[in-house]
Design a protein around this motif. Structure first.
Motif, PDB file in Angstrom:
ATOM      1  N   LEU A   1      47.300 -76.418 -85.683  1.00 34.62           N
ATOM      2  CA  LEU A   1      47.526 -77.848 -85.471  1.00 34.62           C
ATOM      3  C   LEU A   1      49.009 -78.181 -85.595  1.00 34.62           C
ATOM      4  O   LEU A   1      49.552 -78.970 -84.825  1.00 34.62           O
ATOM      5  CB  LEU A   1      46.728 -78.652 -86.495  1.00 34.62           C
TER       6      LEU A   1
ATOM      7  N   LEU B   1      51.581 -79.806 -82.884  1.00 40.80           N
ATOM      8  CA  LEU B   1      52.362 -81.000 -83.183  1.00 40.80           C
ATOM      9  C   LEU B   1      53.842 -80.723 -82.911  1.00 40.80           C
ATOM     10  O   LEU B   1      54.543 -81.544 -82.329  1.00 40.80           O
ATOM     11  CB  LEU B   1      52.156 -81.413 -84.642  1.00 40.80           C
TER      12      LEU B   1
ATOM     13  N   PHE C   1      54.468 -80.632 -79.283  1.00 36.08           N
ATOM     14  CA  PHE C   1      54.472 -82.006 -78.784  1.00 36.08           C
ATOM     15  C   PHE C   1      55.818 -82.673 -79.091  1.00 36.08           C
ATOM     16  O   PHE C   1      56.413 -83.328 -78.247  1.00 36.08           O
ATOM     17  CB  PHE C   1      53.319 -82.789 -79.425  1.00 36.08           C
TER      18      PHE C   1
ATOM     19  N   SER D   1      52.131 -84.989 -72.929  1.00 34.20           N
ATOM     20  CA  SER D   1      51.016 -85.821 -73.388  1.00 34.20           C
ATOM     21  C   SER D   1      49.701 -85.187 -72.976  1.00 34.20           C
ATOM     22  O   SER D   1      48.734 -85.149 -73.751  1.00 34.20           O
ATOM     23  CB  SER D   1      51.099 -87.216 -72.781  1.00 34.20           C
TER      24      SER D   1
ATOM     25  N   PHE E   1      48.931 -82.382 -75.240  1.00 41.53           N
ATOM     26  CA  PHE E   1      48.592 -82.797 -76.587  1.00 41.53           C
ATOM     27  C   PHE E   1      47.268 -83.565 -76.630  1.00 41.53           C
ATOM     28  O   PHE E   1      46.467 -83.404 -77.544  1.00 41.53           O
ATOM     29  CB  PHE E   1      49.733 -83.642 -77.157  1.00 41.53           C
ATOM     30  N   VAL E   2      47.036 -84.388 -75.616  1.00 42.05           N
ATOM     31  CA  VAL E   2      45.763 -85.118 -75.567  1.00 42.05           C
ATOM     32  C   VAL E   2      44.595 -84.139 -75.467  1.00 42.05           C
ATOM     33  O   VAL E   2      43.588 -84.280 -76.153  1.00 42.05           O
ATOM     34  CB  VAL E   2      45.765 -86.119 -74.388  1.00 42.05           C
TER      35      VAL E   2
ATOM     36  N   LEU F   1      44.109 -82.693 -78.899  1.00 42.17           N
ATOM     37  CA  LEU F   1      43.462 -83.614 -79.839  1.00 42.17           C
ATOM     38  C   LEU F   1      41.996 -83.820 -79.486  1.00 42.17           C
ATOM     39  O   LEU F   1      41.131 -83.841 -80.369  1.00 42.17           O
ATOM     40  CB  LEU F   1      44.200 -84.961 -79.831  1.00 42.17           C
TER      41      LEU F   1
END
Lengths: 387, 653
Positions: free
Chosen positions: A288, A292, A295, A319, A322-323, A326
């Motif tokens: 994770l 991050l 990102f 994005s 990263f989206v 997530l």
């Protein structure tokens, strides 16, 4: 080093490579059991080898996106748009003629390869929005000329992907388009329409399939944690059990229980559960953290870009990555309802690997572009000080 | 342009905050799953993937006193097929039928089913299973499953005593039931890893426990003696067309049951095929009125109490006596006679007269002392204590009846124990069936030692009684048990069976004989009871006595060792080294007229050879000294009495 000049963001590249390496390890571990037990493969390295081959091919395809300056690539945006539109439509027709056993219509099979046009659609859309906003800066305040055209293209893509029964990709595509739109400067008043549209379509979706209400209720129970493990839906149950079984430091590499045909899709949608089981909370946190960090670096690339196209393109791409991260991990830990989205760099899946490679290549490309104009930055800083 | 870029920067940061917030939520959520609540998830994971499978313990085996397996475990296999996996049904049926003794057509019928799995045979030997594994193609369709099954190699020998186990290997009759907790052992377990599709896999370091196998039991039974008694009892049962027949062979000095037989018989290997009635171990579960065999206890009481002596004359009242208006007769009218002759001729009147002199309380006391109306406590299930009225119910008539074995019911085992006290010098012993119980590794956890319950009569009384019983066989009612050269002592009994109405039957009898030998120092005691013999004589003397005689004869014939345990008694007139020695032997068994099988003499001493030859009526010719190395006639040859027996002895080897 002569080929890959130091001008690009090396740290970003290394962070991505660490993830890719971990992806290879977990691809091997997570798929070992399903390989052996399935008569179709019966080779413990089946998915590992395929994954490596796909990585190699994807990197090859991504190379032009690294070498050709992104500003030169901008002019291909219309072609990209039309080609992906064509592919999406072709996929629909193709699957009408060759119905897929699961009823989905998202893939096109070409020889040994299957491609998922929706991934390219996403890329094309990001390109389109970034290019549109650079070219039509002055229209931004206008709903009809600044907002509507972009929304229309996005909605066309959305419905084409939905027609291929790939709801989650459709949703994510529209979400990313929205994110880039906001970043590009779409006015909030324009967005009211978008929100209204979203609300209406949500209500519509529930009316068409009322069982979705119980799904949502069930999901809320899982979120609250007041439902016994054995009453959870199968996929979430095994995902959470795998994660929980990992505890702080994990069961050890290769020693996941869930991958033994308990966890569905252990090497694609739920690979993060295996990571969490074998390396524990610490391993999960490490991955994770890496995401991050990537990102963050991607964001920096976007901010440093000195043109709207590069900035928005970089932001759209990072994005998107990263989206996806997530959403995928959110699903595996029960924060989100089950979708079929892969975890970037880790999950198995050719088109996703290809998209990720191109995205990374473009981000490096954009970072490179910034460094070329180092002198300009310096002068700008001096100017700022002078003022 | 620059303005726009900074605008974009602001927006991207704004959007990124939401993403980072969601990232934080994920971290919190993972903390909750992987740290806070990990216990529940981990338990769930273990429960779904770790499956324990029982490993059955091997049931202990039961052996006879010489270690021969009476109840053992054998590996058997079940064979079944997955019909959907069969490629060529006809071919498989043809090949399987060769091994399984089934018609190919029947097999094909079994294959033609919608089920995923059918059993073909649930009990095939491991040899068959092995050859099937080797020779059959399409093994994927076959499934061979190993099961351990209980087997009784001697079939119906001692079937009721051994009992049997259910399909689940739980003892349900006989010793198998009585000692089930000792025999069964404790099952272990192995933990398997089970995958999501239900496949079991072995993995290292999973918890497991070895099974603890059951204890082994050695019995006092001797299967060779059991075979003899069994054959004789079954033959007598058949010949007399009786309802049933039973017999017990005991070592009266230790209380060891050497053989115990009941007919009708049962084969524990397939007990389902026999009527439930056959399961009963009737020598200890069925009671009968002992009749005249019981008179010895009246006599014992009278002798022990010095009320009478063997030479004393007893009045017999012309063969009948009236007690409480009931007239009791002798089977023949005899003149007044000595006490010894009362026993020899089995006079009812004489016995009653003695009992009257003895008095009811004393008689009652002795009957109880001899162990009647009490379970012997043998380690077998189903024993009953017999039927006897409390002393308050002993009217003069009942007392008189009991003195001659009527109005009292006992088991054959009780009767044998009473006689054993007479035979061994006056001690009532607890009958033993278990010699030892040992753990699988060999540690003995229980030893069936001789248990002396009490002294019932003095050695002197016992010796006198043995003399009386020897007389009974030599020149009395038990003459049919007589074997020249064997001092067999015993007593017959013929009792009328009671009818359901409470009276005595005029046509249903129980014929019994209890005998032991050698009379002065008994080594074997045998009781044979035939229930309701028909079609001929029903007397104990003619029905049961010959059975006992045959049993004794065959046992002596079976084993030359039987008499040779006390070789010190043999005296040589001259040195055994010079020519043919002359030998004085106390017992000369001359009943072996006819033919018999030559035993193996190898390794025997000269003394043994001579004794053996004498007992078989052979003329020994010895050469050399030491142990036998050569013999003529050879082992296994049929020889006749009077033949020469040449042996060569050597001190070497």
């Amino acid at each position: 080093m002569s080929l890959f000049s130091k001008k690009h963001d090396t740290i970003f590249l290394y962070a991505v490579l660490i993830l890719v390496a971990m992806g290879i390890i977990f691809q091997f571990s997570a798929s070992s059991k399903i390989n052996v037990s399935s008569e179709q493969y019966y080779n413990p390295n089946h998915f590992l080898i395929n994954h490596l081959v796909r990585l190699a091919v994807a990197i090859l395809i991504a190379l032009p996106f690294y070498f050709i300056h992104y500003k030169k690539l901008k002019k291909y945006t219309p072609y990209l748009l039309f080609i992906t539109l064509g592919l999406l439509i072709f996929a629909l027709i193709y699957n009408k003629m060759h119905p897929h056993p699961t009823g989905t219509a998202r893939w096109i099979t070409i020889g040994p390869m299957t491609i998922q046009p929706s991934e390219f659609a996403k890329l094309a859309l990001i390109f389109f929005i970034a290019a549109f906003y650079e070219d039509f800066q002055n229209n931004l305040n206008s709903f009809a000329f600044g907002f509507l055209p972009v929304i229309i293209v996005a909605v066309i893509y959305f419905f084409l992907i939905v027609a291929g029964k790939d709801f989650s990709t459709a949703g994510v595509t529209i979400l990313i388009a929205g994110i880039v739109l906001i970043a590009g400067g779409a006015k909030f008043r324009h967005w009211v329409w978008g929100i209204v549209l979203f609300a209406l379509s949500s209500i519509g979706a529930i009316i068409i399939r009322p069982y979705r209400i119980t799904r949502i209720k069930q999901y809320l129970h899982i979120l609250k944690g007041d439902i016994p493990i054995k009453e959870m839906p199968y996929q979430i149950r095994h995902s959470l059990v795998s994660l929980g079984n990992g505890r702080l430091i994990g069961t050890g590499l290769g020693d996941s229980t869930g991958k033994n045909e308990f966890l569905p899709e252990p090497n694609t949608d739920f690979i993060f559960s295996i990571v969490g089981e074998e390396t524990g909370f610490l391993g999960a946190l490490f991955i994770l953290g890496l995401f991050l960090f990537i990102f963050y670096r991607g964001l920096k690339i976007a901010e440093r870009s000195d043109d709207i196209f590069g900035s928005l393109l970089a932001f759209g791409l990072i994005s998107s990555l990263f989206v996806y991260t997530l959403l995928n991990i959110g699903v595996t830990c029960g924060l989100l309802p089950v979708t079929g989205l892969p975890l970037p760099f880790i999950s198995y899946g050719g088109t996703a690997v290809l998209f990720n490679s191109i995205a990374v290549a473009l981000l490096l490309n954009i970072s490179k572009g910034k460094l070329n104009n180092e002198s300009i930055i310096k002068s700008r800083i001096i100017n700022t000080h002078a003022e | 342009m620059r303005e726009t870029l900074s605008h974009i920067r602001k927006k991207t940061r704004f959007i990124s905050i939401f993403m980072v917030i969601f990232w934080c939520l994920i971290v919190l959520r993972l903390f909750s799953i992987q740290i806070q609540n990990s216990g529940t998830y981990r338990n769930y994971s273990l429960n779904m993937s770790h499956k324990q499978k029982e490993i059955k313990a091997q049931r202990g085996i039961i052996t006879d006193r010489k270690g021969r397996g009476l109840a053992i475990n054998v590996k058997r296999y079940s064979i079944g097929v997955h019909p959907k996996e069969i490629t060529d049904k006809n071919e498989l049926a043809l090949i399987l039928s060769k091994y399984l003794n089934v018609k190919p057509t029947d097999l094909i019928n079994k294959f033609n089913t919608s089920k995923n799995f059918v059993f073909i045979d649930r009990d095939i030997s491991s040899a068959t299973a092995d050859s099937i594994k080797k020779h059959i193609p399409c093994l994927k369709a076959l499934e061979l499953e190993e099961n351990i099954r209980r087997q009784y190699p001697y079939n119906d020998l001692a079937g009721q005593t051994l009992g049997f186990t259910s399909v689940d290997n739980i003892g349900i009759e006989g010793l198998e039931k009585f000692f089930d907790d000792k025999l069964s052992g404790e099952a272990g377990f192995q933990t398997f890893f089970m995958t999501g599709t239900g496949q079991y896999e072995t993995r290292p370091n999973l918890p497991c426990r070895e099974p603890e196998n059951g204890n082994n039991i050695t019995l006092t039974l001797d299967i060779e003696y059991q075979n003899i008694l069994h054959e004789e009892i079954v033959a007598a049962h058949k010949k007399t067309q009786a309802d049933k027949a039973m017999g017990i062979l005991m070592d009266p000095n230790t209380g060891d049951i050497l053989a115990m037989a009941s007919s009708p018989t049962i084969d524990p290997n397939n007990y389902q095929n026999y009527p439930a009635e056959n399961r009963k171990n009737i020598p200890l579960t069925d009671v009968f009125e002992p009749g005249s065999t019981f008179k010895i206890f009246t006599a014992a009481a009278a002798l022990e109490e010095s009320i009478i002596f063997p030479e004393d004359t007893i009045e017999t009242h012309q063969g009948f006596i009236i007690i409480q208006t009931e007239k009791i007769r002798d089977h023949e009218t005899l003149p007044d006679m000595s006490f010894a002759d009362v026993i020899r001729h089995s006079s009812n009147v004489g016995t009653i007269r003695i009992a009257q002199k003895l008095g009811t309380p004393t008689l009652y006391h002795y009957v109880r002392k001899f162990g009647f109306d009490t379970k012997t406590g043998i380690l077998l299930p189903g024993e009953v204590q017999g039927i006897m009225k409390d002393i308050d119910g002993w009217t003069p008539l009942r007392s008189a009846q009991i003195s001659m074995g009527q109005g009292i019911a006992c088991t054959a085992l009780q009767l044998v124990c009473g006689y054993a006290a007479v035979a061994n010098g006056g001690i009532l012993l607890k009958p033993q069936i278990v010699r030892s119980i040992s753990e699988p590794k060999g540690n003995i956890v229980f030893t069936g030692r001789t248990q002396k319950l009490r002294r019932v009569i003095s050695e002197e009384t016992a010796r006198t009684l043995r003399g009386l019983l020897l007389n009974t066989v030599e020149a009395g009612t038990g003459f049919k048990a007589k074997v020249n050269g064997m001092d067999i002592a015993g007593k017959t009994g013929t009792s009328q069976k009671t009818t359901p109405e409470g009276g005595y039957s005029r046509k249903d009898y129980i014929a019994s004989f209890v005998g032991f030998f050698p009379a002065d120092k008994p080594k074997l005691l045998c009781a044979v009871i035939v229930d309701n013999p028909r079609g001929g004589s029903y007397y104990g003397s003619s029905v049961s006595a010959p059975v006992v005689k045959n049993v004794f004869k065959r046992i002596v014939n079976l084993s030359e060792d039987f008499f040779f345990e006390e070789t010190s008694e043999i005296q040589y007139a001259e040195s055994p080294h010079s020519g043919t020695p002359r030998l004085f032997i106390n017992k000369n068994i001359d009943d072996f007229n006819g033919t018999f099988t030559m035993p193996d003499l190898k390794g025997m001493s000269a003394a043994k050879v001579i004794q053996l030859c004498n007992s078989r009526g052979l003329k020994p010719i010895l050469e050399g000294s030491g142990k036998v190395i050569e013999q003529e006639p050879r082992k296994g040859k049929i020889v006749n009495t009077g033949e020469l027996c040449k042996v060569k002895l050597s001190t070497e080897g």
